[in-house]
Design an enzyme around this catalytic site. Sequence first.
Site, PDB file in Angstrom:
ATOM      1  N   ARG A  50      14.338 -15.478  11.540  1.00 44.46           N
ATOM      2  CA  ARG A  50      13.378 -15.337  10.426  1.00 44.46           C
ATOM      3  C   ARG A  50      11.987 -15.827  10.800  1.00 44.46           C
ATOM      4  O   ARG A  50      10.994 -15.421  10.198  1.00 44.46           O
ATOM      5  CB  ARG A  50      13.857 -16.070   9.167  1.00 44.46           C
ATOM      6  CG  ARG A  50      12.843 -15.938   8.022  1.00 44.46           C
ATOM      7  CD  ARG A  50      13.320 -16.451   6.680  1.00 44.46           C
ATOM      8  NE  ARG A  50      13.988 -17.716   6.750  1.00 44.46           N
ATOM      9  CZ  ARG A  50      13.366 -18.904   6.883  1.00 44.46           C
ATOM     10  NH1 ARG A  50      12.057 -18.967   6.955  1.00 44.46           N
ATOM     11  NH2 ARG A  50      14.064 -20.005   6.946  1.00 44.46           N
ATOM     12  N   TYR A 104      -3.195   3.947   0.060  1.00 44.26           N
ATOM     13  CA  TYR A 104      -1.768   4.279   0.078  1.00 44.26           C
ATOM     14  C   TYR A 104      -1.153   3.832  -1.256  1.00 44.26           C
ATOM     15  O   TYR A 104      -1.466   2.739  -1.758  1.00 44.26           O
ATOM     16  CB  TYR A 104      -1.114   3.559   1.260  1.00 44.26           C
ATOM     17  CG  TYR A 104       0.379   3.698   1.279  1.00 44.26           C
ATOM     18  CD1 TYR A 104       0.977   4.886   1.652  1.00 44.26           C
ATOM     19  CD2 TYR A 104       1.196   2.642   0.892  1.00 44.26           C
ATOM     20  CE1 TYR A 104       2.345   5.019   1.656  1.00 44.26           C
ATOM     21  CE2 TYR A 104       2.573   2.766   0.887  1.00 44.26           C
ATOM     22  CZ  TYR A 104       3.137   3.956   1.270  1.00 44.26           C
ATOM     23  OH  TYR A 104       4.493   4.093   1.258  1.00 44.26           O
ATOM     24  N   ASP A 176      -6.076  -0.843   7.236  1.00 44.48           N
ATOM     25  CA  ASP A 176      -4.766  -0.233   7.501  1.00 44.48           C
ATOM     26  C   ASP A 176      -5.009   0.904   8.497  1.00 44.48           C
ATOM     27  O   ASP A 176      -5.653   1.900   8.175  1.00 44.48           O
ATOM     28  CB  ASP A 176      -4.200   0.278   6.164  1.00 44.48           C
ATOM     29  CG  ASP A 176      -2.826   0.928   6.316  1.00 44.48           C
ATOM     30  OD1 ASP A 176      -2.509   1.438   7.409  1.00 44.48           O
ATOM     31  OD2 ASP A 176      -2.079   0.947   5.312  1.00 44.48           O
ATOM     32  N   LYS A 201       5.667   4.601  10.895  1.00 39.69           N
ATOM     33  CA  LYS A 201       5.056   5.904  11.127  1.00 39.69           C
ATOM     34  C   LYS A 201       4.850   6.118  12.629  1.00 39.69           C
ATOM     35  O   LYS A 201       5.811   6.240  13.356  1.00 39.69           O
ATOM     36  CB  LYS A 201       3.758   5.999  10.321  1.00 39.69           C
ATOM     37  CG  LYS A 201       3.870   5.458   8.881  1.00 39.69           C
ATOM     38  CD  LYS A 201       4.767   6.275   7.995  1.00 39.69           C
ATOM     39  CE  LYS A 201       5.085   5.625   6.659  1.00 39.69           C
ATOM     40  NZ  LYS A 201       3.960   5.171   5.859  1.00 39.69           N
TER      41      LYS A 201
HETATM   42  C1  LIG Z   1       3.817   4.321   4.796  1.00 45.97           C
HETATM   43  C2  LIG Z   1       2.542   3.582   4.667  1.00 45.97           C
HETATM   44  C3  LIG Z   1       2.519   2.253   4.248  1.00 45.97           C
HETATM   45  C4  LIG Z   1       3.781   1.515   3.853  1.00 45.97           C
HETATM   46  O1  LIG Z   1       4.607   1.347   4.942  1.00 45.97           O
HETATM   47  P1  LIG Z   1       6.209   1.110   4.834  1.00 45.97           P
HETATM   48  O2  LIG Z   1       6.604   0.938   6.240  1.00 45.97           O
HETATM   49  O3  LIG Z   1       6.778   2.300   4.155  1.00 45.97           O
HETATM   50  O4  LIG Z   1       6.394  -0.130   4.014  1.00 45.97           O
HETATM   51  C5  LIG Z   1       1.295   1.612   4.196  1.00 45.97           C
HETATM   52  N1  LIG Z   1       0.136   2.237   4.513  1.00 45.97           N
HETATM   53  C6  LIG Z   1       0.127   3.521   4.896  1.00 45.97           C
HETATM   54  C7  LIG Z   1      -1.182   4.165   5.229  1.00 45.97           C
HETATM   55  C8  LIG Z   1       1.307   4.238   4.990  1.00 45.97           C
HETATM   56  O5  LIG Z   1       1.290   5.512   5.369  1.00 45.97           O
END
Ligand SMILES: *Cc1c(COP(=O)(O)O)cnc(C)c1O
Length: 391
Positions: A50, A104, A176, A201
């Site tokens: 953790r 998002y 992000d 992603k």
């Molecule tokens: C998918 C996504 C998230 C969230 O990510 P998870 O892994 O699903 O929690 C945050 N920001 C963007 C731009 C995303 O495409």
Amino acid sequence: MSRYDRIDTKLVHAGEPRPRIGGAVTVPIFQTSTFEQDSDTPYDDIRYARLSNTPNHDVLHAKLAALEGGEAALVTSSGMAAISTTLLALLRPGDHLIAQRCLYGGTHDLVTKDLADLGIEHSFVDGDDVEQWARALRPTTRAFYCESLTNPLLEVADLPSIVGFCQSHGLVSVIDNTFTSPVCFRPLEHGFDVVLHSATKYLGGHSDVVAGAVVGRSDVVEHVRQKLNHLGACLEPFGCFLLHRGLKTLALRVRHQSGTASTLAHFLSKHEAIATVYHPSLATHPQQARARALFDAMGGVLSFTLKDTSVPVERFIRKLDLPVYAPSLGGVESLITRPARSSHAGLSAKAREELGISDGLIRLSVGLEAASDLMMDLHQALDPSEDERTT
Ligand SMILES: *Cc1c(COP(=O)(O)O)cnc(C)c1O
């Protein structure tokens, strides 16, 4: 290792343990929750899964820091865990956040619901309107949150001005970088303080792991790490392994996907059945010059609308053979989705309209299929004479 500064080399070699563990060429999965300690092991050196300090975490942290050009990195159990833990580390009740409009969906809800419940206030601003940022500024403003490419319209905010604005007002700049990945864009090189990822992603890249990442200065990442230790959203060892395995091919994948996305964007923009196409490679993209100046490649996601709004969008999507009708992006398989029904379903129709997200908008995350095959598939699905085709 720092001698080799090309991202392709870093993806393979940065952070890999030397000597290799037991001689293993790849880092083995340490499927253990805890590690033996000596009687004099200081508390901070205790290894426990953790606390994100197993060998599987260590290699990922070093590699991700090298890829983004940061001092330190931290992996988390999801992209939302990276985002929520970072914002909870940076903001206290009474603090104020400036955030780019059109975030998002999960981030939007976190800011407007969960952070609001904790007494953390926010203002949404246009990513291009510097004067609006100045008007939003309060004595309690602590941070500015934006995205490198917005979802689903692929807009590029005035990122250099956001950095300058944050520096002159003592704000933490948070971005992000999920849609671009460090292959296309490395925000820390442009002065951003913190980079966040949904590693689910492009970084993972195979639609088989949910993970997140935080990269930045050591003191900031350490602060987030302590918060993560308390909130508990660590990435487990097998997730670390999958992310590590996926990362090694990131540059090959993203460059290929960006190239195919540009090809398809140009193909669709010339197609008579298509109304609008959104991709930074197109001359019609409002921030194409900015994207070219900042990004090494334009990313593998594009969006478009059909000209004939009487044609049900679902029927077009169902006629496609190759893209999988599923949310998410960045996998080896092309994924197609309707943002109004997925990422932005939580917003009211009016809010979506204000953001320019129509019900008919289609988002395509380009995979690793041959561009010519994807083009052929789009072509047949757009052909009205094929509508009676039986499948
Ligand atoms: C998918 C996504 C998230 C969230 O990510 P998870 O892994 O699903 O929690 C945050 N920001 C963007 C731009 C995303 O495409």
